[in-house]
Design an enzyme around this catalytic site. Structure first.
Site, short mmCIF file in Angstrom:
data_model
loop_
_atom_site.label_atom_id
_atom_site.label_comp_id
_atom_site.label_asym_id
_atom_site.label_seq_id
_atom_site.Cartn_x
_atom_site.Cartn_y
_atom_site.Cartn_z
N ASP A 30 42.73 -25.17 -16.36
CA ASP A 30 41.76 -24.30 -15.93
C ASP A 30 40.64 -25.16 -15.44
O ASP A 30 40.16 -26.29 -15.71
CB ASP A 30 41.16 -23.39 -16.93
CG ASP A 30 40.09 -22.29 -16.51
OD1 ASP A 30 40.65 -20.98 -16.81
OD2 ASP A 30 39.10 -22.46 -15.89
N ASN A 86 43.22 -11.54 -19.87
CA ASN A 86 42.24 -10.45 -19.50
C ASN A 86 42.81 -9.46 -18.68
O ASN A 86 43.34 -10.13 -17.45
CB ASN A 86 40.97 -11.22 -18.67
CG ASN A 86 40.18 -11.99 -19.51
OD1 ASN A 86 39.81 -11.51 -20.79
ND2 ASN A 86 39.74 -13.19 -19.06
N GLN A 93 38.44 -9.82 -15.82
CA GLN A 93 39.73 -10.59 -15.06
C GLN A 93 39.03 -10.95 -13.58
O GLN A 93 38.60 -10.20 -12.84
CB GLN A 93 40.72 -9.48 -14.85
CG GLN A 93 42.02 -10.41 -14.18
CD GLN A 93 43.27 -9.62 -14.00
OE1 GLN A 93 43.40 -8.41 -14.59
NE2 GLN A 93 44.27 -10.08 -13.80
N VAL A 95 41.24 -13.52 -11.57
CA VAL A 95 42.17 -13.89 -10.71
C VAL A 95 43.16 -12.65 -10.93
O VAL A 95 43.82 -12.46 -12.17
CB VAL A 95 42.69 -15.02 -11.02
CG1 VAL A 95 44.17 -15.40 -9.90
CG2 VAL A 95 41.63 -16.17 -10.78
N HIS A 99 48.14 -14.15 -16.12
CA HIS A 99 48.21 -15.38 -16.69
C HIS A 99 47.61 -15.47 -18.16
O HIS A 99 46.85 -14.46 -18.37
CB HIS A 99 47.26 -16.44 -15.95
CG HIS A 99 45.87 -15.80 -15.62
ND1 HIS A 99 45.59 -15.05 -14.62
CD2 HIS A 99 44.66 -16.16 -16.45
CE1 HIS A 99 44.35 -14.69 -14.73
NE2 HIS A 99 43.60 -15.64 -15.70
N HIS A 101 45.44 -17.56 -21.05
CA HIS A 101 44.86 -18.67 -21.53
C HIS A 101 45.32 -19.19 -22.78
O HIS A 101 45.37 -18.45 -23.53
CB HIS A 101 43.30 -18.14 -21.43
CG HIS A 101 42.64 -17.87 -20.12
ND1 HIS A 101 41.67 -18.41 -19.67
CD2 HIS A 101 42.83 -16.66 -19.53
CE1 HIS A 101 41.23 -17.52 -18.64
NE2 HIS A 101 41.87 -16.51 -18.62
#
Ligand code: 5GP
Length: 112
Positions: A30, A86, A93, A95, A99, A101
């Site tokens: 990240d 998210n 969220q 993006v 995905h 994390h």
């Protein structure tokens, strides 16, 4: 529809610190880590969010989570870690490309 930032990373159009890649999953650090370990585990398929997963996607999601567990072991996050996704506006969220994390390397505070 415009490509997501993460698809641009997958296509090497923008740089990222990639730590794992397979045919259908990519993992990179990240850009604004919230802990010493903060990886983004991202299926290459553009699924906008967890809420948009369709039945045919579950094997891919399972693969992403298997990789998250494998990386956590390799990184020796033996004291614990957090896997977060998210989904949507209220979750913050940023993006719109599914995905997970993987966050760890320190004692983490409460989730909210
Ligand atoms: P979300 O809020 O969508 O769950 O998380 C998006 C994450 O992507 C954020 O933690 C943010 O720091 C990270 N991020 C956003 N843009 C980039 C980028 O261009 N490169 C990398 N490596 N991470 C990014």
């Amino acid at each position: 529809m415009a490509k997501s930032i993460f698809s641009q990373i997958i296509d090497r159009e923008i740089p990222a610190d990639i730590v794992f890649e397979s045919e259908d999953i990519i993992v990179f650090k990240d850009i604004f880590p919230s802990a010493p370990v903060h990886l983004l585990i991202c299926p290459k398929k553009e699924i906008a969010a967890f809420s948009e997963i369709v039945p045919a996607d579950w094997p891919l999601v399972t693969k992403a989570l298997e990789i998250a567990q494998k990386l956590a072991k390799e990184l020796q996050l033996n004291a614990g870690y957090r896997i977060v996704t998210n989904s949507g506006k209220d979750a913050g969220q940023q993006v719109m490309h599914l995905h997970f994390h993987l966050i760890g390397g320190q004692k983490l505070g409460p989730i909210a």
